[in-house]
Design a protein around this motif. Structure first.
Motif: not given
Length: 199
Positions: A23, A55, A57, A79, A82-83, A85, A90, A149
């Motif tokens: 993220r 997403s 991002l 959300d 999203n990728e 977490n 990260t 993703h």
């Protein structure tokens, strides 16, 4: 009644295969990725799409925007797609991660492992599958594009295939690829997997 889902992995950025971006902010499409995003827009030109979700991002939003322009549709940031977490991992290089025994455990058993301070793949699966169920109730007999993703898309596909999370390595989801499935009250069916639009 059914809903068709196009699960689109974001197009390529310059760190694919070298850094676990997760993220991270500021990871944008490279020149190759921008071309791939335009090809995706052309691919979807004649589809009956009523909803485009992405997403939050940057690399996903930059992939969704040309598609939305081509179809004359707004982009909804979601959300729930999203990728994963990845917590403390990260931004780490895959070279460094490959020397970490916790990384080896994660890749050996996604069903029982969690990245440090991150989320499990099962939790990511719950997010995207829940979002798809909500969208299915809103877009019956229509098509929905989800720009997400690789691992999150794999999690959704594994759920609909009735396969365990630990089978994630059996699926290939390339940048700018499309995986298509139909979901209804009767269940679901994968129509295409990892479709890559040719030049």
């Amino acid at each position: 009644m059914t809903t068709t889902f196009f699960l689109v992995r974001h197009a390529a950025h310059d760190r694919v295969g070298t850094i676990l971006c997760g993220r991270m902010a500021g990871v944008c499409l490279g020149s190759v990725g921008k071309v791939q995003a335009e090809r995706l827009a052309h691919r979807f030109a004649n589809e009956n799409v009523t909803c485009i979700c992405t997403s939050p991002l940057e690399r996903a939003m930059e992939t969704a925007q040309p598609i939305a322009r081509r179809l004359g549709q707004p982009v909804q940031v979601c959300d729930a797609i999203n990728e994963i977490n990845f917590g403390r991992w990260t931004g780490a290089s895959f070279k460094a991660l490959n020397e970490n025994p916790l990384w080896a455990s994660w890749n050996r058993s996604r069903s029982t492992s969690r990245p440090p301070k991150g989320e499990t793949m099962r939790e990511a699966q719950g997010r995207i599958v829940g979002a798809m169920e909500q969208l299915r109730s809103l877009h019956a007999e229509r098509s929905v594009i989800l720009v997400s993703h690789s691992d999150v898309i794999k999690a959704a596909l594994l759920y609909h295939l009735g396969m365990p999370i630990d089978a994630y390595g059996r699926l290939e989801i390339e940048p700018a690829s499309i995986s298509t499935l139909v979901v209804g009250e009767w269940g679901s069916k994968i129509l295409r997997l990892n479709e890559v639009v040719a030049a």
